[in-house]
Write an enzyme that holds these catalytic residues in place. Structure first.
Site: not given
Length: 221
Positions: A7, A9, A166
């Site tokens: 991922d 961001d 995250d």
């Protein structure tokens, strides 16, 4: 070696300050009050359309139809180059260098639209690591639908892969794609670590190459 798909961001970069500023610039242009950084944190994760829809809804404004489309277009025009405050998390470059040196195939799967994704990758020096980049508008669906992640896996040559993210959206995506999930705990997650059921979690990128090496060795024939 296993393919490692990331991922963006909250996983490789902290872009929340720029997203926050872009949303506030967009809303200020309409005379609407600004958001706090914490509020915008709560909106991110499911792509720009969802971000703007939730921001409008929180102000009691229509979150679909012509107003939504107009505000989304304004936001995206600003957001494409909104990366002056974005920072790569500590240790990311060294970890990616180490993985590349071991022969890992690296890909990116993000809900950020493709144009601002490529812009921020170039600005931060991360572009050289990722021959495969799937953005939030690359397909007709976004994470947590597994299709973008599975597309990245295929474009990296197929075979074993894992996903590093995250957030709750990333964990759900990996589960739907039936791929192992590694959790970076210092990003935008709002739930306890154990509820996301990662196969491993880390708070320092110096740990990541070793974790992936262990997983790769464990699954080697």
């Amino acid at each position: 070696m296993v393919s490692v798909i990331f991922d963006l961001d909250g996983t490789l970069i902290d872009s929340a300050p720029d997203i926050h500023a872009a949303v506030n610039r967009c809303f200020a242009g309409h005379g609407w009050p600004p958001f706090t950084l914490a509020q915008v944190h709560g909106f991110v994760g499911r792509g720009a359309p969802n971000l703007i829809a939730r921001a409008l809804e929180s102000r009691g404004l229509p979150h679909d139809g012509p107003l939504f489309q107009s505000v989304l277009t304004e936001f995206l025009q600003d957001y494409e180059t909104a990366h002056g405050m974005t920072q790569v998390y500590p240790g990311v470059i060294a970890a990616l260098d180490a993985l590349q040196a071991r022969g890992a195939r690296l890909g990116l799967c993000t809900n950020k639209p493709l144009a601002p994704t490529r812009s921020v990758l170039a600005r931060t020096g991360l572009a050289r690591f990722f021959p495969v980049v799937i953005g939030g508008d690359s397909l007709a669906v976004r994470k947590p639908d597994p299709a973008p992640l599975l597309k990245a896996q295929i474009m990296l040559g197929g075979g074993p892969a894992l996903f590093v993210g995250d957030s709750e959206v990333d964990a759900e995506t990996a589960r739907h794609a039936r791929l192992p999930f590694l959790l970076y705990t210092e990003g935008y997650r709002r739930s306890p670590v154990d509820t996301l059921a990662p196969i491993a979690a880390f708070d320092d990128y110096a740990q990541l190459p070793g974790l992936i090496r262990q997983l790769d060795d464990a699954t080697a024939p």
